[in-house]
Design a protein around this motif. Sequence first.
Motif, PDB file in Angstrom:
ATOM      1  N   GLU A   1     -44.168 -14.639 -32.277  1.00  0.00           N
ATOM      2  CA  GLU A   1     -45.104 -13.688 -33.060  1.00  0.00           C
ATOM      3  C   GLU A   1     -46.429 -13.608 -32.469  1.00  0.00           C
ATOM      4  N   THR A   2     -46.930 -14.927 -31.800  1.00  0.00           N
ATOM      5  CA  THR A   2     -48.252 -15.163 -31.173  1.00  0.00           C
ATOM      6  C   THR A   2     -48.086 -14.512 -29.744  1.00  0.00           C
ATOM      7  N   ILE A   3     -46.887 -14.659 -29.120  1.00  0.00           N
ATOM      8  CA  ILE A   3     -46.796 -14.074 -27.889  1.00  0.00           C
ATOM      9  C   ILE A   3     -46.850 -12.554 -28.257  1.00  0.00           C
ATOM     10  N   GLU A   4     -46.051 -12.089 -28.873  1.00  0.00           N
ATOM     11  CA  GLU A   4     -46.163 -10.484 -29.347  1.00  0.00           C
ATOM     12  C   GLU A   4     -47.422  -9.989 -29.639  1.00  0.00           C
ATOM     13  N   ASP A   5     -48.278 -10.655 -30.494  1.00  0.00           N
ATOM     14  CA  ASP A   5     -49.664 -10.150 -30.736  1.00  0.00           C
ATOM     15  C   ASP A   5     -50.495 -10.058 -29.431  1.00  0.00           C
ATOM     16  N   GLU A   6     -50.565 -11.404 -28.631  1.00  0.00           N
ATOM     17  CA  GLU A   6     -51.183 -11.090 -27.320  1.00  0.00           C
ATOM     18  C   GLU A   6     -50.731 -10.003 -26.360  1.00  0.00           C
ATOM     19  N   VAL A   7     -49.442  -9.632 -26.428  1.00  0.00           N
ATOM     20  CA  VAL A   7     -48.842  -8.821 -25.511  1.00  0.00           C
ATOM     21  C   VAL A   7     -49.748  -7.256 -26.195  1.00  0.00           C
ATOM     22  N   LEU A   8     -49.477  -6.996 -27.317  1.00  0.00           N
ATOM     23  CA  LEU A   8     -49.965  -5.937 -28.111  1.00  0.00           C
ATOM     24  C   LEU A   8     -51.584  -5.695 -27.867  1.00  0.00           C
ATOM     25  N   LEU A   9     -52.148  -6.852 -27.774  1.00  0.00           N
ATOM     26  CA  LEU A   9     -53.872  -6.968 -27.508  1.00  0.00           C
ATOM     27  C   LEU A   9     -54.188  -6.736 -26.277  1.00  0.00           C
ATOM     28  N   SER A  10     -53.068  -6.911 -25.438  1.00  0.00           N
ATOM     29  CA  SER A  10     -53.450  -6.618 -23.691  1.00  0.00           C
ATOM     30  C   SER A  10     -52.920  -5.083 -23.457  1.00  0.00           C
TER      31      SER A  10
END
Length: 191
Positions: free
Chosen positions: A138-147
């Motif tokens: 979920e953290t990896i997914e959050d960082e992709v979305l923020l990028s």
Amino acid sequence: MNRNQVLPQVQLSADPSSLKRVDFCAPQSYKGAGFLSISDIPRVAEEVSTVVSGDGFNWDLETHFEDSPGSDPRQILELGLKGRLHLVCQRCLQDCAVDLDEKRRFILVTSELEADDYPLEDEEQEPLVASQQFNLLETIEDEVLLSIPLIPKHPEGFCEPHASVFGGEDGGEVEDKRENPFNILKNMKKN
């Protein structure tokens, strides 16, 4: 924790389902790398226009402990993301490949209160609340979305014209046949 104590390093599995429960409270460090396809990260899949073979993200992660003045050593998580996804170009409304290459640094804290008290001016690292069942996926997914760029666009000069708006049925340009409104004035002046 003793400064001279050598902590075991745990190798994380590249399997996406194993990333949903990582124990960041254990006195150990972690290292891992893998590839996440777009289908592995469903909130990102909702944002993409099409999925092309090879779309997804390589991730690499490493944690270590750093001495902190006046307190116990802090666990630091370093996350790298590199990959590609396809979005709709906001200039031409066609598919646009977006490459992302991000490096993030987090400090693992023990509670939400500690995360809220973390200084906002520290732009080098963000607090993450560690738990025994931390959802790293979920953290990896959050960082992709923020990028993802807010307004995805092709580089200048690479957009294809959108045929249904700018071109005829054959895809060619439609000529502008409207008469210049000032021609009437020009003709009036001649008379």
